[in-house]
Scaffold this active site. Structure first.
Site, PDB file in Angstrom:
ATOM      1  N   GLU A  12       3.226  46.231   1.685  1.00  0.00           N
ATOM      2  CA  GLU A  12       1.906  45.314   1.173  1.00  0.00           C
ATOM      3  C   GLU A  12       0.702  45.884   1.257  1.00  0.00           C
ATOM      4  OE1 GLU A  12       4.231  40.967   0.844  1.00  0.00           O
ATOM      5  OE2 GLU A  12       3.366  41.732   2.877  1.00  0.00           O
ATOM      6  N   ASP A 215       8.419  36.154  -7.172  1.00  0.00           N
ATOM      7  CA  ASP A 215       9.737  35.402  -7.669  1.00  0.00           C
ATOM      8  C   ASP A 215       9.409  33.957  -7.887  1.00  0.00           C
ATOM      9  OD1 ASP A 215      10.232  33.793  -5.042  1.00  0.00           O
ATOM     10  OD2 ASP A 215       9.458  35.642  -4.606  1.00  0.00           O
TER      11      ASP A 215
HETATM   12  N1  ADE Z   1       7.238  35.288  -0.472  1.00  0.00           N
HETATM   13  C1  ADE Z   1       7.627  35.847  -1.596  1.00  0.00           C
HETATM   14  N2  ADE Z   1       8.621  35.146  -1.992  1.00  0.00           N
HETATM   15  C2  ADE Z   1       8.641  34.130  -0.996  1.00  0.00           C
HETATM   16  C3  ADE Z   1       9.530  32.946  -1.245  1.00  0.00           C
HETATM   17  N3  ADE Z   1      10.289  32.703  -2.421  1.00  0.00           N
HETATM   18  N4  ADE Z   1       9.559  31.881  -0.133  1.00  0.00           N
HETATM   19  C4  ADE Z   1       8.690  32.237   0.997  1.00  0.00           C
HETATM   20  N5  ADE Z   1       7.909  33.305   1.056  1.00  0.00           N
HETATM   21  C5  ADE Z   1       7.850  34.272  -0.100  1.00  0.00           C
END
Ligand code: ADE
Length: 246
Positions: A12, A215
């Site tokens: 990151e 996501d």
């Molecule tokens: N960081 C990236 N995706 C995530 C998720 N689904 N839950 C928690 N932290 C995250």
């Protein structure tokens, strides 16, 4: 203004090390702190690791040991809103620790700081503006075709809103719905921002949190997260971080 820059994962932010001039690396406890300047502006960069404890520990070190004037966090998050797509970017206007439940203590006499009644931390306007400027600059340059390494069709939308934090990687519709039912205002969920915002509130320093959606926090979250992490994130988040120092 000296900036404490935090990322949870190597991908990151860590590539930004190459941009830091007069670099000094301090090993303190389990972490390395990369201190120097970018474009003449003071920075101390650190990899926190995942979760609220890791983030709070890192933020506290940056404030107490390095006297930073602001904290900036850049990383990935899972979307909690239908119109928020993978790749979109959220600048926090507040951070909410969605996994804290003190409801049974409602009406309990509260003492003064460091106790908080609500685990909801607003982001100061100036800090929001600085983060938003960097993100806007990024999309401006992206549309100008300045980034060879980033997929040509990448066309993120920028959002400003509430970001949720909890010590869980959310990867099921059931868990996601539970969070959304309780906090419909949340744009996305992650694991560090709310902890950094709490440390920032403790010490009265501004903090900004910028999240790129990797996501949809559903059953496909793990695969989508991994794809995004290894393909694109370094180029996007490191560039946004770089633009915080122009
Ligand atoms: N960081 C990236 N995706 C995530 C998720 N689904 N839950 C928690 N932290 C995250």
């Amino acid at each position: 203004m000296k900036t404490g820059l935090i990322g949870a994962m190597r991908e990151e932010i860590l590539l930004l090390e190459h941009d830091i001039e007069n670099l000094k690396i301090h090993e303190i406890g389990a972490r390395k702190f990369y201190e120097g300047t970018i474009n003449g502006k003071e920075v101390v960069m650190c990899l926190s690791g995942w979760g609220k404890v890791a983030a709070a520990s890192t933020a506290t070190s940056l404030v107490n040991l390095f006297n930073v004037d602001q904290l900036v966090f850049i990383g990935l998050a899972g979307s909690l809103m239908e119109n928020l797509q993978v790749g979109d970017i959220v600048v926090a206007d507040q951070l909410i620790q969605h996994d804290v439940d003190l409801s049974r203590l409602d009406g309990f006499p509260m003492v003064k700081a460091p106790f908080y009644k609500k685990f909801r931390f607003p982001v100061r306007k100036g800090a929001q503006r600085r983060a938003l400027e960097a993100v806007k600059q990024f999309t401006y340059k992206l549309h100008g075709g300045e980034y060879d390494g980033i997929h040509q069709e990448y066309n993120p939308t920028i959002h400003i809103g509430a970001i949720g934090t909890g010590d869980q990687f959310i990867a099921s519709n059931k868990k996601k719905e539970k969070i959304v039912d309780e906090y419909p205002e949340l744009f996305c969920t992650e694991m560090e921002g709310g902890a950094i915002a709490q440390v920032a509130a403790d010490y009265s320093v501004p903090c900004s949190v910028i999240r790129i959606i990797s996501d949809n926090a559903d059953e496909d979250a793990h695969d989508s997260f991994a794809r995004f992490l290894f393909e694109d994130i370094s180029k996007i988040s490191v560039e946004i971080a770089r633009l915080m120092f122009v």
